[in-house]
Design a protein around this motif. Structure first.
Motif, PDB file in Angstrom:
ATOM      1  N   ASP A  33     -31.685 -15.283  31.745  1.00 59.55           N
ATOM      2  CA  ASP A  33     -30.556 -15.709  32.576  1.00 59.55           C
ATOM      3  C   ASP A  33     -29.295 -15.883  31.742  1.00 59.55           C
ATOM      4  O   ASP A  33     -29.358 -16.287  30.582  1.00 59.55           O
ATOM      5  N   MET A  34     -28.153 -15.605  32.350  1.00 56.30           N
ATOM      6  CA  MET A  34     -26.855 -15.865  31.743  1.00 56.30           C
ATOM      7  C   MET A  34     -26.009 -16.616  32.766  1.00 56.30           C
ATOM      8  O   MET A  34     -26.249 -16.513  33.981  1.00 56.30           O
ATOM      9  N   GLY A  35     -25.034 -17.354  32.275  1.00 53.24           N
ATOM     10  CA  GLY A  35     -24.223 -18.112  33.212  1.00 53.24           C
ATOM     11  C   GLY A  35     -22.889 -18.535  32.643  1.00 53.24           C
ATOM     12  O   GLY A  35     -22.680 -18.515  31.430  1.00 53.24           O
ATOM     13  N   TRP A  36     -22.004 -18.877  33.555  1.00 52.13           N
ATOM     14  CA  TRP A  36     -20.709 -19.444  33.206  1.00 52.13           C
ATOM     15  C   TRP A  36     -20.679 -20.895  33.656  1.00 52.13           C
ATOM     16  O   TRP A  36     -21.057 -21.208  34.795  1.00 52.13           O
ATOM     17  N   TYR A  37     -20.214 -21.746  32.785  1.00 48.33           N
ATOM     18  CA  TYR A  37     -20.013 -23.159  33.080  1.00 48.33           C
ATOM     19  C   TYR A  37     -18.563 -23.492  32.745  1.00 48.33           C
ATOM     20  O   TYR A  37     -17.910 -22.790  31.984  1.00 48.33           O
ATOM     21  N   ARG A  38     -18.096 -24.585  33.305  1.00 46.63           N
ATOM     22  CA  ARG A  38     -16.745 -25.016  32.967  1.00 46.63           C
ATOM     23  C   ARG A  38     -16.702 -26.529  32.848  1.00 46.63           C
ATOM     24  O   ARG A  38     -17.507 -27.240  33.453  1.00 46.63           O
ATOM     25  N   GLN A  39     -15.742 -26.989  32.055  1.00 47.18           N
ATOM     26  CA  GLN A  39     -15.562 -28.422  31.881  1.00 47.18           C
ATOM     27  C   GLN A  39     -14.072 -28.728  31.861  1.00 47.18           C
ATOM     28  O   GLN A  39     -13.344 -28.242  30.986  1.00 47.18           O
ATOM     29  N   ALA A  40     -13.650 -29.517  32.834  1.00 48.04           N
ATOM     30  CA  ALA A  40     -12.270 -29.973  32.904  1.00 48.04           C
ATOM     31  C   ALA A  40     -12.150 -31.305  32.188  1.00 48.04           C
ATOM     32  O   ALA A  40     -13.154 -32.028  32.043  1.00 48.04           O
ATOM     33  N   PRO A  41     -10.959 -31.677  31.737  1.00 49.81           N
ATOM     34  CA  PRO A  41     -10.789 -32.949  31.030  1.00 49.81           C
ATOM     35  C   PRO A  41     -11.292 -34.121  31.865  1.00 49.81           C
ATOM     36  O   PRO A  41     -10.955 -34.260  33.044  1.00 49.81           O
ATOM     37  N   GLY A  42     -12.114 -34.951  31.247  1.00 49.45           N
ATOM     38  CA  GLY A  42     -12.630 -36.137  31.923  1.00 49.45           C
ATOM     39  C   GLY A  42     -13.737 -35.879  32.918  1.00 49.45           C
ATOM     40  O   GLY A  42     -14.177 -36.796  33.619  1.00 49.45           O
ATOM     41  N   LYS A  43     -14.199 -34.639  33.001  1.00 48.98           N
ATOM     42  CA  LYS A  43     -15.250 -34.309  33.946  1.00 48.98           C
ATOM     43  C   LYS A  43     -16.463 -33.745  33.229  1.00 48.98           C
ATOM     44  O   LYS A  43     -16.384 -33.299  32.088  1.00 48.98           O
ATOM     45  N   GLN A  44     -17.588 -33.755  33.930  1.00 46.95           N
ATOM     46  CA  GLN A  44     -18.804 -33.195  33.361  1.00 46.95           C
ATOM     47  C   GLN A  44     -18.779 -31.671  33.450  1.00 46.95           C
ATOM     48  O   GLN A  44     -18.104 -31.087  34.301  1.00 46.95           O
ATOM     49  N   GLN A 113     -18.260 -20.691  22.404  1.00 43.65           N
ATOM     50  CA  GLN A 113     -17.332 -21.738  21.971  1.00 43.65           C
ATOM     51  C   GLN A 113     -16.365 -22.142  23.080  1.00 43.65           C
ATOM     52  O   GLN A 113     -15.679 -23.156  22.955  1.00 43.65           O
ATOM     53  N   GLY A 114     -16.297 -21.363  24.130  1.00 42.28           N
ATOM     54  CA  GLY A 114     -15.435 -21.695  25.264  1.00 42.28           C
ATOM     55  C   GLY A 114     -14.102 -20.975  25.218  1.00 42.28           C
ATOM     56  O   GLY A 114     -13.588 -20.648  24.148  1.00 42.28           O
ATOM     57  N   THR A 115     -13.560 -20.737  26.388  1.00 42.64           N
ATOM     58  CA  THR A 115     -12.237 -20.134  26.504  1.00 42.64           C
ATOM     59  C   THR A 115     -11.446 -20.927  27.541  1.00 42.64           C
ATOM     60  O   THR A 115     -11.969 -21.268  28.603  1.00 42.64           O
ATOM     61  N   GLN A 116     -10.212 -21.236  27.219  1.00 40.42           N
ATOM     62  CA  GLN A 116      -9.392 -22.082  28.089  1.00 40.42           C
ATOM     63  C   GLN A 116      -8.796 -21.252  29.222  1.00 40.42           C
ATOM     64  O   GLN A 116      -8.211 -20.186  28.990  1.00 40.42           O
ATOM     65  N   VAL A 117      -8.934 -21.773  30.423  1.00 42.76           N
ATOM     66  CA  VAL A 117      -8.266 -21.213  31.598  1.00 42.76           C
ATOM     67  C   VAL A 117      -7.340 -22.280  32.153  1.00 42.76           C
ATOM     68  O   VAL A 117      -7.784 -23.397  32.450  1.00 42.76           O
ATOM     69  N   THR A 118      -6.082 -21.947  32.255  1.00 41.42           N
ATOM     70  CA  THR A 118      -5.094 -22.879  32.791  1.00 41.42           C
ATOM     71  C   THR A 118      -4.374 -22.209  33.957  1.00 41.42           C
ATOM     72  O   THR A 118      -3.838 -21.116  33.812  1.00 41.42           O
TER      73      THR A 118
END
Length: 121
Positions: A33-44, A113-118
């Protein structure tokens, strides 16, 4: 050594689109399995979307109808096409994959390592 490298993040206006990529490299025997996760400031950290080795997909509520996950197993690459972006989508997006490095090894969990989306309003 296994690496997951994300790319494609950046700054986009509300309503715009981005396409994220995740490339796996190193000593890889197979990827489950592969997946995308995201984490916003102050959130899980939360699931955005996942895809099995067979191509079955699953989406988090925030992604349904707007995002599309896909993978190229031969290239060991996964993608996330994001349309209709809103400021609420602003987060660091992480790639995740279950990878086996040998035929006798279990699938282990790896993270990029993550990539920023704004998304600006």
């Amino acid at each position: 050594q296994v690496q997951l490298v994300e790319s494609g993040g950046g700054l986009v206006q509300a309503g715009g689109s981005l396409r994220l990529s995740c490339a796996a490299s190193g000593s890889i025997y197979s990827i489950n399995d592969m997946g995308w996760y995201r984490q916003a400031p102050g959130k899980q950290r939360e699931l955005v979307a996942s895809i099995t080795s067979g191509g079955s997909t699953n989406y988090g509520d925030s992604a349904k109808g707007r995002f599309t996950i896909s993978r190229d197993s031969a290239e060991k690459t996964m993608y996330l096409q994001m349309n209709g972006l809103s400021p609420e989508d602003t987060a660091v997006y992480y790639c995740n994959a279950q990878i086996r490095t040998n035929w006798y090894a279990p699938h282990l969990n790896y993270w990029g390592q993550g990539t920023q989306v704004t998304v600006s309003s």
